[in-house]
Design a protein around this motif. Structure first.
Motif, PDB file in Angstrom:
ATOM      1  N   VAL A  61       4.646   0.186  11.661  1.00  0.00           N
ATOM      2  CA  VAL A  61       4.653   1.055  10.480  1.00  0.00           C
ATOM      3  C   VAL A  61       5.060   0.261   9.244  1.00  0.00           C
ATOM      4  N   GLN A  65       2.886  -0.194   5.827  1.00  0.00           N
ATOM      5  CA  GLN A  65       3.400   0.156   4.500  1.00  0.00           C
ATOM      6  C   GLN A  65       3.265  -1.020   3.535  1.00  0.00           C
ATOM      7  N   GLN A  68      -0.382  -1.483   2.708  1.00  0.00           N
ATOM      8  CA  GLN A  68      -0.815  -0.412   1.807  1.00  0.00           C
ATOM      9  C   GLN A  68      -0.423  -0.745   0.366  1.00  0.00           C
ATOM     10  N   GLY A 435      -2.276   3.494   4.834  1.00  0.00           N
ATOM     11  CA  GLY A 435      -1.476   4.684   4.558  1.00  0.00           C
ATOM     12  C   GLY A 435      -1.512   5.659   5.716  1.00  0.00           C
ATOM     13  N   SER A 436      -2.683   5.791   6.328  1.00  0.00           N
ATOM     14  CA  SER A 436      -2.821   6.670   7.489  1.00  0.00           C
ATOM     15  C   SER A 436      -2.003   6.160   8.670  1.00  0.00           C
ATOM     16  N   ALA A 438       0.702   4.274   8.490  1.00  0.00           N
ATOM     17  CA  ALA A 438       2.122   4.410   8.162  1.00  0.00           C
ATOM     18  C   ALA A 438       2.617   5.843   8.316  1.00  0.00           C
ATOM     19  N   SER A 439       1.724   6.829   8.076  1.00  0.00           N
ATOM     20  CA  SER A 439       2.131   8.242   8.127  1.00  0.00           C
ATOM     21  C   SER A 439       1.794   8.901   9.456  1.00  0.00           C
ATOM     22  N   GLY A 441      -1.291   9.213  10.731  1.00  0.00           N
ATOM     23  CA  GLY A 441      -2.544   9.934  10.600  1.00  0.00           C
ATOM     24  C   GLY A 441      -3.613   9.445  11.552  1.00  0.00           C
ATOM     25  N   SER A 444      -3.809   5.840  12.818  1.00  0.00           N
ATOM     26  CA  SER A 444      -2.611   5.306  13.481  1.00  0.00           C
ATOM     27  C   SER A 444      -2.895   4.826  14.904  1.00  0.00           C
TER      28      SER A 444
END
Length: 495
Positions: A61, A65, A68, A435-436, A438-439, A441, A444
């Motif tokens: 992650v 980040q 990103q 971003g996906s 890291a969150s 989504g 991932s």
């Protein structure tokens, strides 16, 4: 009476403009500052902010980040040249926008150096640096051409050669030096040195202020790509049978400009396939750097025995690029012509996409071994750089050539700005993917080697579509078949 001869004055030898050393020096220092901070950006964000405890459970992650943030920085830096060109051409002129934005640029570097332990302050500095780099990018190269007139235009190609040499020299020195400074003296100095170089770049540029040829701003020109395209879209109902959708703008706008914009859209059909190249290429300055940290970077070359830093591996890209440019131009392309295969721009771009995908296949296999706990040799990543650099010659350099030859004179600056937007578009896709991840989504599930296989697969899909579409694309080389537009040819800027 003695014979008399009339003295014929010798032709005046072309001289370089006195302003050129200031512009070249400014560019070398600015590129050092840009690539210097970028060479350590991703690794610093992971180590300082996103995973300072080096917790393996947080590493994926944290890297997402950092990637990103890095790709958002590049997206912004390559979107703003379009805006910088508009402001310079319409309102301020190039000199003022370069000087003012350079000062902003210096402030951004200052923020990076003093906020190395404050995430919000550091990200603010990154954004300001992107504004600075993007704001002047479209103006600096054009400013070189402004310094020449008909008495010395024969020297222009040589000066651009030195100009691009200064870019590569600045970036190569920075990517060797700054990672070493970061490893030995810390982030504050590592980000401070690029700031000092940017301040030096600004001082050098300002020092030549009395020598520059300054082309005044032209004011808002309604006959531009954006205005004509918007008018045509909002008036599609007026389109007659057999007309192009842009032809409806020929009444309120210059018909020759409308024809030129048709050429821009033909080029855009090719450029639609380029963002995936930049989405992958720019990972060599972020994702690949993070991968290099996990590789065996011990190198033995004869009497040389050393360990290269992760941020220094990327230096091989400009080295291979400078080697490949003459090799492809003087050996590879002529060889294929001799055997009856014409390396057209579209064929080169397609081959370049294939090579870029191949480089990611290599990186995916390397990452697969890293995922298993191994430490493959950095030579495998260097091998991937060889393939990637060859792809860069065939996509990036060919794309610039294609944009120039396929656009009429009055649209060439527009195509230059749009070309930079393909870099921004590719990096924005990287922002979305990371971003996906890291969150947590959709993307991932694409971590480790699967991340690189994802991009290799997307590139393969783009390549298949390109192979189907490219033979059907209409082309017109405006160098081989000049346009018939006397007045429009005199207009150098059409943003």
């Amino acid at each position: 009476m003695a014979n008399e001869t009339l003295a014929v004055p010798a032709e005046k030898k072309a001289r370089y403009p006195r302003s050129i050393p200031f512009i070249i020096g400014n560019e070398a220092a600015e590129r050092f500052s840009f690539y210097g901070m970028r060479s350590i950006l991703a690794t610093f964000l992971v180590a300082q902010f996103f995973n300072p405890t080096h917790n393996p459970a947080l590493q994926t992650v944290a890297e997402a980040q950092a990637n990103q943030s890095t790709h958002f920085f590049v997206t912004l830096a390559y979107t703003l040249p379009f805006l910088g060109a508009l402001i310079a051409d319409w309102f301020t002129g190039k000199y003022k926008i370069i000087l003012w934005v350079s000062i902003i640029y210096c402030f951004g570097h200052l923020c990076l150096a003093i906020f190395d332990d404050n995430l919000n302050g550091f990200i603010f500095g990154v954004i300001v640096v992107a504004v600075g780099a993007g704001g002047i990018k479209s103006c600096v190269a054009a400013n070189v051409g402004d310094q020449f007139d008909k008495t010395n235009q024969t020297l222009l190609s040589k000066v651009y050669g030195w100009f691009y040499f200064s870019i590569n020299a600045g970036s190569m020195v920075a990517t060797v030096l700054i990672p070493w400074v970061y490893a030995n003296y810390g982030a504050s100095l590592a980000f401070g040195i690029p700031g000092i170089l940017m301040a030096l770049a600004t001082i050098i540029f300002f020092s030549g202020r009395k020598m520059y040829v300054r082309v005044p701003p032209s004011g808002i020109n309604k006959n531009n790509f954006v205005f004509i395209s918007l008018y045509a879209l909002f008036n599609l109902g007026k389109k007659q049978k057999g007309q192009s959708w842009l032809d409806v703008a020929k009444g309120p706008y210059n018909p020759e400009k409308v024809e030129g914009i048709k050429a821009v859209y033909r080029v855009l059909a090719v450029f639609a396939f380029v963002p995936i190249f930049w989405a992958m290429w720019d990972q060599n300055l972020s994702e690949w750097v993070l991968q290099a940290e996990k590789l065996d970077r011990h190198i033995v070359l004869g009497p040389l025995d050393f360990t290269v830093l992760a941020g220094q591996v990327q230096t091989v890209n400009p080295v291979f690029l400078l080697l490949f440019i003459p090799i492809f131009n003087y050996f590879v392309y002529p060889f294929f012509r001799k055997i009856g295969i014409n390396p057209t721009p579209l064929r080169r771009i397609g081959t370049g996409l294939a090579l870029t995908g191949l480089s990611f296949v290599i990186i995916a296999f390397v990452q697969g071994n890293v995922d298993k706990g191994a430490h493959p040799s950095v030579w495998w990543q260097i091998f991937a750089y060889v393939i990637l650099s060859a792809g860069e010659v065939m996509v990036s350099i060919t794309g610039l050539e294609y944009a120039y030859t396929q656009a009429p004179k009055s649209m060439k600056s527009t195509m230059g700005a749009i070309w930079l937007l393909t870099v921004a578009a590719g990096n924005y896709f990287d922002v979305i993917v990371n971003g996906s991840i890291a969150s947590g989504g959709y993307f991932s599930k694409f971590v480790g080697a699967d991340f690189y296989w994802l991009f290799a697969g997307i590139c393969a899909a783009f390549l298949l579509v390109f192979l189907f579409v490219s033979p059907r694309l209409k082309e017109r080389n405006y160098i081989e078949q000049p346009e018939e537009e006397a007045e429009a040819a005199a207009i150098s800027t059409n943003l």
